[in-house]
Motif scaffolding. Structure first.
Motif, PDB file in Angstrom:
ATOM      1  N   THR A 212       0.829  -1.204   0.000  1.00 43.77           N
ATOM      2  CA  THR A 212       0.000   0.000   0.000  1.00 43.77           C
ATOM      3  C   THR A 212       0.862   1.252   0.000  1.00 43.77           C
ATOM      4  O   THR A 212       0.585   2.225  -0.705  1.00 43.77           O
ATOM      5  CB  THR A 212      -0.934   0.006   1.224  1.00 43.77           C
ATOM      6  OG1 THR A 212      -1.713  -1.188   1.220  1.00 43.77           O
ATOM      7  CG2 THR A 212      -1.864   1.207   1.194  1.00 43.77           C
ATOM      8  N   PHE A 213       1.932   1.222   0.795  1.00 42.88           N
ATOM      9  CA  PHE A 213       2.851   2.361   0.840  1.00 42.88           C
ATOM     10  C   PHE A 213       3.492   2.581  -0.525  1.00 42.88           C
ATOM     11  O   PHE A 213       3.578   3.711  -1.013  1.00 42.88           O
ATOM     12  CB  PHE A 213       3.926   2.121   1.904  1.00 42.88           C
ATOM     13  CG  PHE A 213       4.986   3.187   1.944  1.00 42.88           C
ATOM     14  CD1 PHE A 213       4.810   4.327   2.717  1.00 42.88           C
ATOM     15  CD2 PHE A 213       6.156   3.058   1.197  1.00 42.88           C
ATOM     16  CE1 PHE A 213       5.785   5.320   2.752  1.00 42.88           C
ATOM     17  CE2 PHE A 213       7.138   4.044   1.225  1.00 42.88           C
ATOM     18  CZ  PHE A 213       6.939   5.170   2.004  1.00 42.88           C
ATOM     19  N   ILE A 214       3.943   1.493  -1.153  1.00 43.55           N
ATOM     20  CA  ILE A 214       4.614   1.605  -2.449  1.00 43.55           C
ATOM     21  C   ILE A 214       3.647   2.111  -3.516  1.00 43.55           C
ATOM     22  O   ILE A 214       4.016   2.938  -4.358  1.00 43.55           O
ATOM     23  CB  ILE A 214       5.230   0.251  -2.850  1.00 43.55           C
ATOM     24  CG1 ILE A 214       6.425  -0.049  -1.949  1.00 43.55           C
ATOM     25  CG2 ILE A 214       5.656   0.253  -4.321  1.00 43.55           C
ATOM     26  CD1 ILE A 214       7.012  -1.426  -2.134  1.00 43.55           C
ATOM     27  N   GLU A 215       2.411   1.640  -3.474  1.00 45.08           N
ATOM     28  CA  GLU A 215       1.430   2.137  -4.438  1.00 45.08           C
ATOM     29  C   GLU A 215       1.203   3.630  -4.236  1.00 45.08           C
ATOM     30  O   GLU A 215       1.105   4.399  -5.202  1.00 45.08           O
ATOM     31  CB  GLU A 215       0.114   1.389  -4.318  1.00 45.08           C
ATOM     32  CG  GLU A 215      -0.925   1.880  -5.334  1.00 45.08           C
ATOM     33  CD  GLU A 215      -2.106   0.949  -5.467  1.00 45.08           C
ATOM     34  OE1 GLU A 215      -2.494   0.641  -6.601  1.00 45.08           O
ATOM     35  OE2 GLU A 215      -2.649   0.544  -4.429  1.00 45.08           O
ATOM     36  N   GLY A 216       1.153   4.056  -2.971  1.00 44.53           N
ATOM     37  CA  GLY A 216       0.939   5.473  -2.676  1.00 44.53           C
ATOM     38  C   GLY A 216       2.092   6.338  -3.139  1.00 44.53           C
ATOM     39  O   GLY A 216       1.892   7.347  -3.838  1.00 44.53           O
TER      40      GLY A 216
ATOM     41  N   GLY B  17       2.955   8.614   8.927  1.00 45.55           N
ATOM     42  CA  GLY B  17       1.886   8.940   7.989  1.00 45.55           C
ATOM     43  C   GLY B  17       1.113   7.698   7.593  1.00 45.55           C
ATOM     44  O   GLY B  17       1.039   6.728   8.346  1.00 45.55           O
ATOM     45  N   SER B  18       0.597   7.717   6.375  1.00 42.81           N
ATOM     46  CA  SER B  18      -0.236   6.614   5.906  1.00 42.81           C
ATOM     47  C   SER B  18      -0.060   6.417   4.407  1.00 42.81           C
ATOM     48  O   SER B  18      -0.279   7.344   3.634  1.00 42.81           O
ATOM     49  CB  SER B  18      -1.715   6.892   6.227  1.00 42.81           C
ATOM     50  OG  SER B  18      -2.556   5.984   5.564  1.00 42.81           O
ATOM     51  N   GLY B  19       0.337   5.210   4.036  1.00 41.97           N
ATOM     52  CA  GLY B  19       0.441   4.900   2.623  1.00 41.97           C
ATOM     53  C   GLY B  19      -0.910   4.877   1.946  1.00 41.97           C
ATOM     54  O   GLY B  19      -1.027   5.175   0.753  1.00 41.97           O
ATOM     55  N   LEU B  20      -1.940   4.536   2.700  1.00 42.54           N
ATOM     56  CA  LEU B  20      -3.291   4.441   2.138  1.00 42.54           C
ATOM     57  C   LEU B  20      -3.872   5.814   1.818  1.00 42.54           C
ATOM     58  O   LEU B  20      -4.392   6.042   0.723  1.00 42.54           O
ATOM     59  CB  LEU B  20      -4.212   3.692   3.109  1.00 42.54           C
ATOM     60  CG  LEU B  20      -5.638   3.443   2.628  1.00 42.54           C
ATOM     61  CD1 LEU B  20      -5.630   2.581   1.372  1.00 42.54           C
ATOM     62  CD2 LEU B  20      -6.457   2.772   3.734  1.00 42.54           C
ATOM     63  N   SER B  21      -3.760   6.747   2.764  1.00 47.32           N
ATOM     64  CA  SER B  21      -4.324   8.084   2.556  1.00 47.32           C
ATOM     65  C   SER B  21      -3.341   9.033   1.868  1.00 47.32           C
ATOM     66  O   SER B  21      -3.737  10.085   1.364  1.00 47.32           O
ATOM     67  CB  SER B  21      -4.750   8.683   3.899  1.00 47.32           C
ATOM     68  OG  SER B  21      -3.617   8.963   4.715  1.00 47.32           O
TER      69      SER B  21
END
Length: 324
Positions: A68-72, A237-241
């Motif tokens: 998720t972090f990498i996608e963000g 922080g947040s990879g999703l947001s």
């Protein structure tokens, strides 16, 4: 798979052809000796076009949200006009040898991005959090014109020395609320880290994340300083947001500016080059020695009363001419 000449593969990679890039990585990952020879002839042709990307390792324990972090951050970088390659390493089963290779599914949006390329690979039992041909895949992606190569490890958490030896920047993901927050972080991985990012803040709460950040920041003070003078950082922080991802990239940019201005990046790349030579020597010596061993295994005189070490020493002395 269609057989392409080395020249066809090289021309395709330099023109940004994803199919040719994937075929070349598959060739490099093959265990067949003729495929290995062609892959390295190809890489030799492409070497003048490598070394221009930012090589970033991303690791963390399973469940920390690496994909998720990498996608963000991958999406953030493509929005900035950068081309991003993701080499995602999945563990192989010790029983069947198979691997799920589900990273393209987990990074669905990034996989559809025309400026991104995701290549999942299985470890194949290779240790250190990476696959045996991750280095070759990274060089091929660089030759294909990718500005950033993100290497996502299997997430073993404590033995990523190999991925650290082939990348420039080591990013360690951590989550709050996982019991003792320092339990899974050993001194080795802390020393390798250039940045620790506390992920999933939205899930665990800002206050809890701040507590972990303070604890980690204090722990980093007791580690020896990096040769470059870079001071390890802790962000959250947040990879999703997407929260905190811009700050992460700004920090990585600062890191490269420091490394390039002081000459440390060139030194680090040379160290990487020398380490790969060492690994290739070990690999080739081991492979040839084992080929000889398997030819002789039925002829080796031994019994359960003999010391296996002494038997091996005698074989090495007689067959390889090496006195231990």
């Amino acid at each position: 798979m269609k057989t392409n000449t080395t020249e066809e593969l090289a021309a395709g990679i330099l023109s940004g052809d994803r199919v040719m890039l994937s075929r070349s990585i598959t060739l490099a990952e093959s265990s067949l000796s003729e495929h290995q020879k062609q892959a390295h002839l190809l890489i030799q042709q492409l070497m003048p076009h490598t070394g221009r990307s930012k090589r970033i390792a991303i690791t963390g324990v399973p469940g920390v949200g690496k994909s998720t972090f990498i996608e963000g951050i991958g999406s953030l970088l493509t929005e900035k006009g950068l081309k991003v390659a993701v080499l995602a390493i999945d563990p192989s089963s010790s029983l069947s040898g198979g691997s799920i290779l589900g990273d393209k599914t987990r990074m669905e949006d990034l996989a559809r991005n025309s400026n991104a390329y995701i290549r999942p690979s299985a470890t194949g039992g290779y240790l250190g959090g990476i696959a045996s041909r991750t280095y070759e895949a990274m060089l091929l992606c660089e030759a294909a014109g990718f500005d950033v190569v993100l290497i996502e490890t299997v997430g073993v958490g404590q033995s990523e020395t190999l991925v650290n030896d082939m990348t420039d920047f080591f990013l360690f993901l951590q989550i709050p609320g996982a019991g003792d927050d320092l339990q899974g972080i050993k001194r080795g991985i802390m020393e390798m880290s250039d940045l620790i990012f506390i992920n999933k803040v939205d899930d665990f709460g800002l206050e809890k994340a701040k507590e972990v950040k303070v604890t980690l920041a204090r722990s980093l003070q007791f580690l020896p300083q990096k040769e470059s003078g870079w001071k390890r950082k802790v962000l959250m922080g947040s990879g999703l947001s997407g929260k905190g991802l811009e700050e992460v990239w700004n920090l990585i940019t600062d890191y490269y500016q420091l490394m390039e201005s002081e000459g440390f990046l060139q030194k680090k790349r040379m160290d990487q080059h020398k380490l790969r030579i060492k690994e290739y020597i070990k690999e080739q010596v081991t492979r040839n020695a084992m080929d000889l061993y398997y030819k002789d295994v039925g002829l080796i005189q031994t019994s359960t009363d003999s010391n296996p070490y002494m038997v091996a020493e005698k074989w090495v002395r007689e067959k390889l001419g090496i006195n231990l």
